[in-house]
Design a protein around this motif. Sequence first.
Motif, mmCIF file in Angstrom:
data_model
loop_
_atom_site.group_PDB
_atom_site.id
_atom_site.type_symbol
_atom_site.label_atom_id
_atom_site.label_comp_id
_atom_site.label_asym_id
_atom_site.label_seq_id
_atom_site.Cartn_x
_atom_site.Cartn_y
_atom_site.Cartn_z
ATOM 1 N N UNK A 82 42.430 44.444 48.587
ATOM 2 C CA UNK A 82 42.008 46.055 50.097
ATOM 3 C C UNK A 82 40.944 46.066 50.363
ATOM 4 N N UNK A 83 40.188 45.848 51.397
ATOM 5 C CA UNK A 83 39.135 45.289 51.495
ATOM 6 C C UNK A 83 38.216 44.705 51.610
ATOM 7 N N UNK A 84 38.974 43.240 51.660
ATOM 8 C CA UNK A 84 38.519 42.249 52.219
ATOM 9 C C UNK A 84 39.411 41.377 52.610
ATOM 10 N N UNK A 85 38.476 39.722 52.838
ATOM 11 C CA UNK A 85 39.797 38.915 53.026
ATOM 12 C C UNK A 85 40.608 38.915 52.191
ATOM 13 N N UNK A 86 42.243 38.883 52.907
ATOM 14 C CA UNK A 86 43.219 37.890 51.329
ATOM 15 C C UNK A 86 42.860 36.524 51.082
ATOM 16 N N UNK A 87 41.935 36.185 52.706
ATOM 17 C CA UNK A 87 41.635 34.456 51.917
ATOM 18 C C UNK A 87 40.777 34.235 50.362
ATOM 19 N N UNK A 88 40.079 35.467 50.436
ATOM 20 C CA UNK A 88 38.529 35.283 49.364
ATOM 21 C C UNK A 88 39.090 36.520 48.342
ATOM 22 N N UNK A 89 40.224 36.511 47.962
ATOM 23 C CA UNK A 89 40.836 37.608 46.867
ATOM 24 C C UNK A 89 39.964 38.335 45.953
ATOM 25 N N UNK A 90 40.158 38.617 45.196
ATOM 26 C CA UNK A 90 39.663 38.884 44.034
ATOM 27 C C UNK A 90 40.384 39.253 42.844
ATOM 28 N N UNK A 91 40.379 39.718 41.280
ATOM 29 C CA UNK A 91 40.453 39.480 40.762
ATOM 30 C C UNK A 91 41.322 40.997 40.740
ATOM 31 N N UNK A 92 41.697 41.497 39.574
ATOM 32 C CA UNK A 92 42.156 43.442 39.002
ATOM 33 C C UNK A 92 42.924 42.333 37.551
ATOM 34 N N UNK A 93 42.366 43.042 36.527
ATOM 35 C CA UNK A 93 43.138 42.755 35.688
ATOM 36 C C UNK A 93 43.038 44.118 34.237
ATOM 37 N N UNK A 94 44.064 43.893 34.046
ATOM 38 C CA UNK A 94 44.543 45.520 33.328
ATOM 39 C C UNK A 94 44.986 45.145 32.168
ATOM 40 N N UNK A 95 43.921 45.751 30.838
ATOM 41 C CA UNK A 95 45.016 45.705 29.091
ATOM 42 C C UNK A 95 45.443 46.456 28.565
ATOM 43 N N UNK A 96 46.369 46.498 27.745
ATOM 44 C CA UNK A 96 46.663 47.846 27.569
ATOM 45 C C UNK A 96 46.504 47.716 25.697
ATOM 46 N N UNK A 97 45.581 48.455 25.672
ATOM 47 C CA UNK A 97 45.597 48.354 23.843
ATOM 48 C C UNK A 97 45.654 49.403 23.081
#
Length: 138
Positions: A82-97
Amino acid sequence: MTLDPIVAEVTVPVTTTEAFVGFTAQMGEWWDPMLTPDPAAYTGIAIDPDGPVASVHGDEQYVWGRVVGWDPIGRYTQEFWLGHAEEEPTTLDVTFTDTPEGTLVHLEHRGWTEGSEDVRATYTHWDDLLRRYAAHVS
């Protein structure tokens, strides 16, 4: 500027399962419409546990991610563009503890590469989004 992961966290007074469902299945209820391609037409977010993540705007969907990890007992991971190129994705990592107070929700937005510093600098809303999320699930 930095390429370090963006980190935000919040503790919510619900079980890890409730926290996970609130974050994923109910994301469209707490996500800020101003952070979508068409805020006036925003109606929600669609998440396929085996596929795309998209903002829903009436009959239109804007895909801005792909689920790569779905574990209702403790982790949600997606490619994020969201806000940048699909070809250069970042990673959203969410943990629940589990915690004595409920569930610690720890979010990391990582995977920034050389040249993405300016885009990374625009991601200033994770703390606000987690406050909206916490209010929704509490």
